[in-house]
Structure formats: structure tokens, C-alpha cells
Design a protein around this motif. Structure first.
Motif, short mmCIF file in Angstrom:
data_model
loop_
_atom_site.label_atom_id
_atom_site.label_comp_id
_atom_site.label_asym_id
_atom_site.label_seq_id
_atom_site.Cartn_x
_atom_site.Cartn_y
_atom_site.Cartn_z
N ASP A 303 58.38 -54.80 75.71
CA ASP A 303 59.18 -55.68 74.84
C ASP A 303 59.28 -57.09 75.41
N SER A 304 58.16 -57.55 75.96
CA SER A 304 58.12 -58.88 76.58
C SER A 304 57.86 -59.96 75.53
N PRO A 305 58.57 -61.09 75.61
CA PRO A 305 58.29 -62.18 74.65
C PRO A 305 56.89 -62.75 74.81
N ILE A 306 56.33 -62.71 76.02
CA ILE A 306 54.96 -63.18 76.22
C ILE A 306 53.99 -62.26 75.50
N VAL A 307 54.25 -60.96 75.56
CA VAL A 307 53.40 -60.00 74.84
C VAL A 307 53.48 -60.25 73.34
N ARG A 308 54.69 -60.50 72.83
CA ARG A 308 54.85 -60.76 71.40
C ARG A 308 54.13 -62.05 70.99
N LEU A 309 54.13 -63.03 71.89
CA LEU A 309 53.43 -64.28 71.61
C LEU A 309 51.92 -64.03 71.50
N ASN A 310 51.38 -63.29 72.46
CA ASN A 310 49.95 -62.99 72.42
C ASN A 310 49.60 -62.10 71.23
N ARG A 311 50.51 -61.22 70.88
CA ARG A 311 50.28 -60.36 69.71
C ARG A 311 50.17 -61.20 68.44
N ALA A 312 50.96 -62.27 68.34
CA ALA A 312 50.90 -63.14 67.16
C ALA A 312 49.51 -63.76 67.01
N VAL A 313 48.90 -64.13 68.13
CA VAL A 313 47.53 -64.66 68.08
C VAL A 313 46.58 -63.60 67.56
N ALA A 314 46.71 -62.38 68.09
CA ALA A 314 45.83 -61.29 67.67
C ALA A 314 46.02 -60.97 66.19
N VAL A 315 47.26 -60.96 65.72
CA VAL A 315 47.53 -60.72 64.30
C VAL A 315 46.89 -61.81 63.45
N GLY A 316 46.97 -63.06 63.94
CA GLY A 316 46.35 -64.16 63.22
C GLY A 316 44.85 -64.01 63.09
N GLU A 317 44.21 -63.42 64.09
CA GLU A 317 42.77 -63.19 64.03
C GLU A 317 42.44 -61.99 63.16
N ALA A 318 43.27 -60.96 63.21
CA ALA A 318 42.99 -59.72 62.48
C ALA A 318 43.34 -59.84 61.00
N ASP A 319 44.49 -60.46 60.68
CA ASP A 319 45.01 -60.46 59.30
C ASP A 319 45.13 -61.85 58.70
N GLY A 320 44.71 -62.89 59.41
CA GLY A 320 44.79 -64.24 58.88
C GLY A 320 45.90 -65.04 59.52
N PRO A 321 45.77 -66.38 59.53
CA PRO A 321 46.73 -67.24 60.24
C PRO A 321 48.16 -67.15 59.71
N ARG A 322 48.34 -66.92 58.41
CA ARG A 322 49.71 -66.84 57.90
C ARG A 322 50.42 -65.59 58.41
N ALA A 323 49.67 -64.51 58.54
CA ALA A 323 50.25 -63.30 59.13
C ALA A 323 50.60 -63.56 60.59
N GLY A 324 49.75 -64.31 61.27
CA GLY A 324 50.04 -64.66 62.65
C GLY A 324 51.28 -65.52 62.77
N LEU A 325 51.44 -66.49 61.86
CA LEU A 325 52.63 -67.34 61.88
C LEU A 325 53.89 -66.53 61.58
N ALA A 326 53.76 -65.55 60.69
CA ALA A 326 54.91 -64.68 60.40
C ALA A 326 55.30 -63.88 61.64
N ALA A 327 54.31 -63.39 62.37
CA ALA A 327 54.59 -62.66 63.61
C ALA A 327 55.19 -63.57 64.66
N LEU A 328 54.81 -64.84 64.62
CA LEU A 328 55.31 -65.81 65.61
C LEU A 328 56.79 -66.10 65.41
N THR A 329 57.30 -65.92 64.19
CA THR A 329 58.73 -66.17 63.95
C THR A 329 59.61 -65.19 64.72
N GLU A 330 59.04 -64.09 65.19
CA GLU A 330 59.81 -63.11 65.96
C GLU A 330 59.91 -63.49 67.44
N VAL A 331 59.25 -64.59 67.82
CA VAL A 331 59.21 -65.01 69.23
C VAL A 331 60.06 -66.26 69.40
#
Length: 388
Positions: A303-331
Motif C-alpha cells: 500500500d505504498s504511494p510510490i507503488v500507486r504512482l507507478n501503477r498509474a503509469v502502467a494503467v495509462g499504458e494498458a488502458d489509455g492515458p485518461r484511465a491513468g490520470l484517473a488512477a493518479l487521483t488516488e495518489v
């Protein structure tokens, strides 16, 4: 025998002195004196039993430094009871138990020490580096590092373990050493990898294997991370032909062996992500969906914020940049490199103005010069697009 090879003897020699009853701080000083003497004497006539020579010399240095005759006689009797009396610098070394070296790892990662002190003490006591070398690696005055190490040695002096040590703490210290990278005349990446490999040979633990695999997989990309003029090259733009395939193969093999133990930990999960990056010939072929799945596992573990940050990048690559930005709001926005990730995702989403502003903001908070210059170039590129 060069200085690097000589350092391999440090933990076992120090362990013998401590087991004989020597105070940790005094024993560590004696071992350092013996190493210095070895560097001066061995080129003219190396001993047949190097470890035995170091034990004999270090023990005599320790005894010479002990002022109380009663304490000296007590320690000598203890040594005689355990081993035959060393007859000279070439005396054979006693058999070393694996637990001796492990004791030093756990001692240097004692919870009473700050992370910086634990790292410094590990490099000194287990790694065998001199105070000068450690100070150069951390870009601090030698006197400052000497004080830090002295305080750490005083803290752990007299500590005795009556239960198994905390492997997670030891691994965290080694990971901190690895992340320091390279500066001065000591390559801390190589040193951390060497120490972790030594630990993996001494203890059967899947997270130790996971950390070693992670180090090998990250280190394999080292030569491709910078251009000839020192510019930082992001992962997506790296020349993969410059990656060390032998290190990648070894890292993947070690990771697979660890994962079969079915005792997943954070270092195994991180190594799995690194392995997926190394698995494809081009960045475009990276399996980002699987990487997101591993980040989900890692989030559950830490549950590390750094892990969540890196996950947002991965989500942006897997599902598109808007999905990544949505994931980034959790960080939280204060997390290091948050602005850089936001800039990258906004650029991919077709918003160069916002991306340029965020790249400039990220450059202001960059942790090192190479990263700062890279982010400044990104901001300039978007602020001044080439004319058509």
C-alpha cells in the motif's frame, strides 16, 4: 588479491572476534586495522590461509587495544576453549558457521538505528569498505561519516540476539544501498548486489532471492540509461541491445525459483515487473496488462504511494492515458515524481500545454541533475514545438 576480494573476508572475520567475546565496536576497528595491514603486507608475500591470517592479526590488534589485563585473560581463555591458539599470521582459520555472518547482517540492520546509519554500518562491517570510501559514495565529509558510523557502533555494541533476526529489515537496508547508485570510487549498486548474493547463499528465503533478482534485472539496463553526453534515457527510448542479457537471464531464473515457493513478497513482485519489462524486444510489445496485475499485487502487499504512482503509469499504458490520470487521483500530489507522471499522461492525452507546465514543475523538484535536465528538455520541447 585485490581490495574487493579482501572485503569478502570481512563479515566472517568480524563474526569470529565477536563470538570470542570482543565488543562489536572494538572488534570492527581491529578488523579494519587487519585489512589495512593485509593491503600493505600481502603484495610482498600472501599467506597460505588468508582468513586465518586476518583472524590472527585482528585478534592481536583487539587484545593490544584492551587495557584491562583481567578482561584480556578472560577473552584469551574463551578463544582457547573454542579454537586452538593461533600460532602466527599464517594460522589456519577456524570453521565459520553461517549464522555468524547472518548475525552481522541483523546487527547492522538493528531497529534502533536510523536507515542512514544502518546502511553505513552495513557497508563498513559487512561490506568491508573504509570510512573514506563510504563518505565519498554519499558525498559527505569523511569526519561526518566517521561520526555516523561511531554512533551506530555504540548503539549496537552489547546487543545480543535471542531470536531469529528480521530478514525484512536486512533486505530493506540492502535495497537502500542499491538505490544509492554510484558516486565516488565505490559502486554501491555492485556492492549491494554482492552483499545480497552473499546473503542469498547463506539463507534460504524467497524474498532474499526476490531482491537479488530485482537488483540483477535493474542493473542489466544500466549501460542503456544514459547517452554518451550524460543525458538520461527513459526506459521506452533505451537501446535494448545494450542490456546485459546474462544478468537478465540470471535474474529471471532466480525469480522463477522464488515464485515457486508460493510465499510472495514485495521484492518478488517488483522483480516480476522488472522481468516483464525485460521480456520483450521493444517497449511497444511490453505486456502492460500483466504489469498492472503485478502492481495490484504489490499494492496489496505494501500500500505504498510510490507503488500507486507507478501503477498509474502502467494503467495509462494498458488502458489509455485518461484511465491513468484517473488512477493518479488516488495518489497524494506531494509524492515524489507525481508531477512528472501527470505530465507524461497529459501529454499522451493530447494536452501539451498542461504537460509542459507539469514537466517544468517536476524539474524544480527533481532529485538529481540528470533527471532535472531531462524534465527541462521535455518542458521546452512542448513549449516550443517545431514549426511546420
Amino acid at each position: 588479491m585485490d581490495e574487493t576480494e579482501l572485503r569478502h573476508f570481512t563479515p566472517s572475520v568480524l563474526s569470529i572476534l565477536v563470538r570470542r567475546g570482543a565488543d562489536f565496536a572494538a572488534a570492527e576497528d581491529a578488523v579494519q586495522d587487519a585489512l589495512i595491514e593485509a593491503l600493505q603486507v600481502w603484495p610482498h608475500g600472501p599467506p597460505t590461509e588468508p582468513k586465518g591470517w586476518l583472524v590472527a592479526v585482528a585478534w592481536r590488534r583487539f587484545l593490544d587495544a584492551t587495557r584491562a589485563d583481567a578482561a584480556r585473560r578472560r577473552r584469551e581463555r574463551l578463544a582457547d576453549a573454542e579454537h586452538h591458539t593461533a600460532s602466527g599470521p599464517g594460522a589456519a582459520a577456524p570453521t565459520i558457521a553461517v549464522d555468524d555472518t547472518l548475525h552481522l547482517y541483523f546487527l547492522c540492520a538493528h531497529p534502533s538505528l536510523t536507515p542512514s546509519s544502518a546502511v553505513a554500518l552495513t557497508l563498513r562491517a559487512v561490506g568491508g569498505l573504509t570510512t573514506r570510501q563510504i563518505a565519498q559514495a554519499y558525498l559527505v565529509p569523511e569526519s561526518t561519516m566517521a561520526q555516523r558510523i561511531s554512533r551506530a557502533k555504540r548503539t549496537v555494541s552489547g546487543v545480543r540476539f535471542d531470536r531469529p533476526g528480521d530478514v525484512a529489515t536486512v533486505l530493506r537496508v540492502l535495497y537502500l544501498v542499491f538505490n544509492e547508485g554510484y558516486s565516488g570510487d565505490v559502486d554501491l549498486v555492485a556492492e549491494a548486489t554482492r552483499l545480497t548474493r552473499q546473503l542469498a547463499a547463506a539463507i534460504d528465503h524467497p524474498e532474499v532471492q526476490g531482491l537479488l533478482a530485482l537488483m540483477l534485472l535493474h542493473h542489466a539496463r544500466r549501460d542503456a540509461r544514459f547517452s554518451a553526453d550524460g543525458r538520461l534515457i527513459p526506459l521506452v527510448d533505451q537501446d535494448r541491445s545494450r542490456w546485459d542479457t546474462a544478468a537478465i537471464t540470471e535474474g529471471v531464473d532466480i525469480l522463477q525459483a522464488a515464485l515457486t515457493r508460493d510465499r510472495l513478497g514485495e521484492f518478488q513482485a517488483q522483480a516480476a515487473i522488472a522481468a516483464l519489462h525485460a521480456d520483450e524486444p521493444t517497449a511497444a510489445e511490453t505486456d502492460w496488462v500483466q504489469i498492472v496485475e503485478w502492481y495490484d499485487e504489490l499494492t496489496r502487499l505494501t500500500d505504498s504511494p510510490i507503488v500507486r504512482l507507478n501503477r498509474a503509469v502502467a494503467v495509462g499504458e494498458a488502458d489509455g492515458p485518461r484511465a491513468g490520470l484517473a488512477a493518479l487521483t488516488e495518489v497524494d500530489g506531494s509524492v515524489p515524481r507525481h508531477a512528472a507522471v501527470a505530465a507524461y499522461l497529459h501529454e499522451r492525452d493530447g494536452d501539451p500545454a498542461t504537460a509542459a507546465r507539469l514537466y517544468a514543475e517536476a524539474a524544480h523538484h527533481a532529485p538529481n541533475l540528470a533527471e532535472r535536465e531531462h524534465l527541462v528538455r521535455q518542458a521546452a520541447r512542448l513549449s516550443n514545438p517545431p514549426s511546420r
